[in-house]
Design a protein around this motif. Structure first.
Motif, mmCIF file in Angstrom:
data_model
loop_
_atom_site.group_PDB
_atom_site.id
_atom_site.type_symbol
_atom_site.label_atom_id
_atom_site.label_comp_id
_atom_site.label_asym_id
_atom_site.label_seq_id
_atom_site.Cartn_x
_atom_site.Cartn_y
_atom_site.Cartn_z
ATOM 1 N N HIS A 232 0.801 -1.220 0.000
ATOM 2 C CA HIS A 232 0.000 0.000 0.000
ATOM 3 C C HIS A 232 0.836 1.274 0.000
ATOM 4 O O HIS A 232 0.390 2.303 -0.512
ATOM 5 C CB HIS A 232 -0.932 0.027 1.211
ATOM 6 C CG HIS A 232 -2.058 -0.934 1.111
ATOM 7 N ND1 HIS A 232 -2.025 -2.170 1.709
ATOM 8 C CD2 HIS A 232 -3.234 -0.861 0.451
ATOM 9 C CE1 HIS A 232 -3.147 -2.804 1.433
ATOM 10 N NE2 HIS A 232 -3.892 -2.042 0.666
ATOM 11 N N ILE A 233 2.035 1.233 0.583
ATOM 12 C CA ILE A 233 2.808 2.473 0.707
ATOM 13 C C ILE A 233 3.955 2.576 -0.294
ATOM 14 O O ILE A 233 4.599 3.614 -0.374
ATOM 15 C CB ILE A 233 3.338 2.666 2.146
ATOM 16 C CG1 ILE A 233 4.341 1.592 2.530
ATOM 17 C CG2 ILE A 233 2.196 2.730 3.132
ATOM 18 C CD1 ILE A 233 5.047 1.863 3.856
ATOM 19 N N LEU A 234 4.227 1.527 -1.071
ATOM 20 C CA LEU A 234 5.290 1.578 -2.073
ATOM 21 C C LEU A 234 4.757 2.178 -3.360
ATOM 22 O O LEU A 234 3.802 1.669 -3.948
ATOM 23 C CB LEU A 234 5.841 0.173 -2.334
ATOM 24 C CG LEU A 234 6.968 0.072 -3.363
ATOM 25 C CD1 LEU A 234 8.198 0.842 -2.874
ATOM 26 C CD2 LEU A 234 7.321 -1.380 -3.602
ATOM 27 N N TRP A 235 5.355 3.277 -3.791
ATOM 28 C CA TRP A 235 4.929 3.999 -4.983
ATOM 29 C C TRP A 235 6.088 4.140 -5.950
ATOM 30 O O TRP A 235 7.244 4.231 -5.545
ATOM 31 C CB TRP A 235 4.445 5.396 -4.614
ATOM 32 C CG TRP A 235 3.173 5.417 -3.861
ATOM 33 C CD1 TRP A 235 3.008 5.154 -2.530
ATOM 34 C CD2 TRP A 235 1.874 5.699 -4.366
ATOM 35 N NE1 TRP A 235 1.679 5.274 -2.181
ATOM 36 C CE2 TRP A 235 0.971 5.612 -3.300
ATOM 37 C CE3 TRP A 235 1.399 6.045 -5.625
ATOM 38 C CZ2 TRP A 235 -0.381 5.840 -3.452
ATOM 39 C CZ3 TRP A 235 0.051 6.267 -5.775
ATOM 40 C CH2 TRP A 235 -0.821 6.165 -4.694
ATOM 41 N N TYR A 236 5.774 4.197 -7.239
ATOM 42 C CA TYR A 236 6.757 4.492 -8.283
ATOM 43 C C TYR A 236 6.337 5.806 -8.915
ATOM 44 O O TYR A 236 5.248 5.920 -9.470
ATOM 45 C CB TYR A 236 6.775 3.381 -9.325
ATOM 46 C CG TYR A 236 7.826 3.570 -10.391
ATOM 47 C CD1 TYR A 236 9.166 3.374 -10.091
ATOM 48 C CD2 TYR A 236 7.471 3.955 -11.674
ATOM 49 C CE1 TYR A 236 10.134 3.546 -11.061
ATOM 50 C CE2 TYR A 236 8.430 4.128 -12.655
ATOM 51 C CZ TYR A 236 9.764 3.919 -12.333
ATOM 52 O OH TYR A 236 10.722 4.085 -13.298
ATOM 53 N N GLU A 237 7.188 6.814 -8.780
ATOM 54 C CA GLU A 237 6.829 8.163 -9.213
ATOM 55 C C GLU A 237 8.054 8.848 -9.804
ATOM 56 O O GLU A 237 9.116 8.886 -9.169
ATOM 57 C CB GLU A 237 6.341 8.927 -7.975
ATOM 58 C CG GLU A 237 5.652 10.213 -8.213
ATOM 59 C CD GLU A 237 5.127 10.765 -6.901
ATOM 60 O OE1 GLU A 237 5.775 11.653 -6.336
ATOM 61 O OE2 GLU A 237 4.051 10.299 -6.456
ATOM 62 N N VAL B 25 5.424 6.014 0.845
ATOM 63 C CA VAL B 25 4.593 7.193 1.080
ATOM 64 C C VAL B 25 3.603 6.897 2.202
ATOM 65 O O VAL B 25 2.807 5.964 2.114
ATOM 66 C CB VAL B 25 3.833 7.596 -0.207
ATOM 67 C CG1 VAL B 25 2.966 8.810 0.050
ATOM 68 C CG2 VAL B 25 4.795 7.843 -1.353
ATOM 69 N N THR B 26 3.678 7.698 3.256
ATOM 70 C CA THR B 26 2.728 7.612 4.359
ATOM 71 C C THR B 26 2.046 8.975 4.489
ATOM 72 O O THR B 26 2.476 9.932 3.851
ATOM 73 C CB THR B 26 3.440 7.261 5.688
ATOM 74 O OG1 THR B 26 4.236 8.376 6.094
ATOM 75 C CG2 THR B 26 4.291 6.015 5.557
ATOM 76 N N PRO B 27 1.031 9.089 5.317
ATOM 77 C CA PRO B 27 0.395 10.400 5.494
ATOM 78 C C PRO B 27 1.343 11.459 6.053
ATOM 79 O O PRO B 27 1.115 12.651 5.891
ATOM 80 C CB PRO B 27 -0.737 10.117 6.483
ATOM 81 C CG PRO B 27 -1.046 8.672 6.315
ATOM 82 C CD PRO B 27 0.278 8.034 5.997
ATOM 83 N N VAL B 28 2.436 11.043 6.688
ATOM 84 C CA VAL B 28 3.335 11.984 7.343
ATOM 85 C C VAL B 28 4.597 12.282 6.528
ATOM 86 O O VAL B 28 5.142 13.375 6.614
ATOM 87 C CB VAL B 28 3.767 11.444 8.725
ATOM 88 C CG1 VAL B 28 4.430 12.524 9.545
ATOM 89 C CG2 VAL B 28 2.607 10.858 9.482
ATOM 90 N N GLU B 29 5.065 11.316 5.745
ATOM 91 C CA GLU B 29 6.311 11.535 5.029
ATOM 92 C C GLU B 29 6.363 10.765 3.714
ATOM 93 O O GLU B 29 5.585 9.838 3.477
ATOM 94 C CB GLU B 29 7.508 11.150 5.896
ATOM 95 C CG GLU B 29 7.547 9.691 6.295
ATOM 96 C CD GLU B 29 8.669 9.383 7.264
ATOM 97 O OE1 GLU B 29 9.636 10.162 7.345
ATOM 98 O OE2 GLU B 29 8.573 8.362 7.938
#
Length: 45
Positions: free
Chosen positions: A18-23, A30-34
């Motif tokens: 859920h928190i691993l992103w490719y950008e 990516v978390t709500p805080v950092e």
């Protein structure tokens, strides 16, 4: 995999999915805080 060991806890695998992103050509956690850039040796599933 982390440090050569397979992550066996299902909840940890779910969390990373859920928190691993490719950008912009980079992998991020990516978390709500950092947003933290990480190095990925092989493409994640």
């Amino acid at each position: 995999m982390h440090d050569g060991y397979k992550i066996k806890r299902h909840k940890m695998v779910t969390l990373f999915s859920h928190i691993l992103w490719y950008e912009n050509g980079e992998y991020l956690l990516v978390t709500p805080v950092e947003k933290v850039r990480i190095q990925v040796e092989d493409a994640p599933f």
